[in-house]
Design a protein around this motif. Structure first.
Motif, PDB file in Angstrom:
ATOM      1  N   LYS A   1      -6.132  45.131  18.970  1.00 29.25           N
ATOM      2  CA  LYS A   1      -6.619  46.132  18.013  1.00 29.25           C
ATOM      3  C   LYS A   1      -8.072  46.519  18.300  1.00 29.25           C
ATOM      4  CE  LYS A   1      -7.375  46.867  13.079  1.00 29.25           C
ATOM      5  NZ  LYS A   1      -7.242  46.291  11.742  1.00 29.25           N
TER       6      LYS A   1
ATOM      7  N   GLU B   1      -3.047  39.889  18.683  1.00 28.65           N
ATOM      8  CA  GLU B   1      -2.890  41.158  17.969  1.00 28.65           C
ATOM      9  C   GLU B   1      -4.254  41.736  17.577  1.00 28.65           C
ATOM     10  OE1 GLU B   1      -0.918  42.755  13.855  1.00 28.65           O
ATOM     11  OE2 GLU B   1       0.157  41.185  14.943  1.00 28.65           O
ATOM     12  N   LYS B   2      -5.137  40.901  17.058  1.00 25.45           N
ATOM     13  CA  LYS B   2      -6.483  41.364  16.695  1.00 25.45           C
ATOM     14  C   LYS B   2      -7.274  41.763  17.932  1.00 25.45           C
ATOM     15  CE  LYS B   2      -6.765  38.836  12.450  1.00 25.45           C
ATOM     16  NZ  LYS B   2      -7.118  37.601  11.818  1.00 25.45           N
TER      17      LYS B   2
ATOM     18  N   TRP C   1     -14.574  42.034  13.790  1.00 26.73           N
ATOM     19  CA  TRP C   1     -13.302  41.463  14.217  1.00 26.73           C
ATOM     20  C   TRP C   1     -13.422  39.960  14.395  1.00 26.73           C
ATOM     21  CZ3 TRP C   1     -11.418  38.985  18.621  1.00 26.73           C
ATOM     22  CH2 TRP C   1     -12.301  38.874  19.678  1.00 26.73           C
TER      23      TRP C   1
ATOM     24  N   PRO D   1     -11.249  49.479  16.568  1.00 26.21           N
ATOM     25  CA  PRO D   1      -9.962  50.161  16.383  1.00 26.21           C
ATOM     26  C   PRO D   1      -9.993  51.634  16.787  1.00 26.21           C
ATOM     27  CG  PRO D   1     -10.417  48.769  14.492  1.00 26.21           C
ATOM     28  CD  PRO D   1     -11.654  48.764  15.356  1.00 26.21           C
TER      29      PRO D   1
END
Length: 153
Positions: free
Chosen positions: A103, A99-100, A9, A131
Motif C-alpha cells: 500500500k 499488504e501495508k 505507515w 498510498p
C-alpha cells in the motif's frame, strides 16, 4: 544531516505488531508462514547493490511485483541501519506486513539522481511514496565493501 519524519505507515505497522503480539488466540501462533518462491529467476530476487538508486528501486519493484525476497538483502550487513529500514527488509520474511508495505510503496517513485557524499560512503535518494505516491521522503544509504545498503528512512 539526515531528516527524520513521522512515518504514518510505520506507526500503523508498529501498532498492528503490538496488537498481534498481545493476541491470546492459540491459532495465531500455530499458523506457519506462507511459503515463498526465492528462485533466482525471480525479477527482484537479486539486487544490484552497486548503485544507491538500484537498492531503492528494489523497494518499489518488490511492492509492485509482490516478490519480496530481495528486500532481505537491502539492509546494512553491520546492522547499523534504523528501525524504519529494518521493517522494510523484514517484509521479505514477515508476510503479515506485506499488504501495508504494498500500500505504501506500490506507488513509489524515485526523484532525481542519488546524492553521494564527498567520501563516497553515504548516499541519499529522494522518493515519493504513500498510498497516493505523493509523500516526499529521503532514503539514506551506506556503502559497505563496495555495495550499497539501506541505512535510514
Amino acid at each position: 544531516m539526515f531528516q527524520t519524519h513521522p512515518h504514518h505507515w510505520l506507526v500503523a505497522l508498529s501498532l498492528s505488531l503490538t496488537i498481534a503480539s498481545c493476541s491470546s488466540s492459540p491459532t495465531a501462533s500455530n499458523n506457519p508462514p506462507p511459503a515463498t518462491d526465492a528462485s533466482p529467476s525471480s525479477k527482484v530476487a537479486v539486487v544490484a547493490n552497486s548503485q544507491p538508486k538500484s537498492v531503492v528501486q528494489a523497494i518499489a519493484d518488490a511492492a509492485t511485483t509482490k516478490e519480496f525476497e530481495a528486500l532481505g538483502g537491502l539492509c546494512d550487513p553491520q546492522k547499523q541501519n534504523d528501525g524504519d529500514t529494518q521493517q522494510i527488509c523484514d517484509v521479505a520474511t514477515d508476510a503479515k506486513n506485506r499488504e501495508k508495505f504494498v500500500k505504501f510503496f506500490g506507488n513509489m517513485s524515485l526523484q532525481g539522481e542519488a546524492k553521494i557524499s564527498e567520501d563516497g560512503n553515504t548516499a541519499m535518494v529522494e522518493i515519493l511514496f504513500g498510498p497516493e505516491g505523493d509523500k516526499a521522503e529521503t532514503i539514506n544509504l551506506i556503502k559497505r565493501d563496495g555495495k550499497w545498503y539501506l541505512s535510514s528512512f
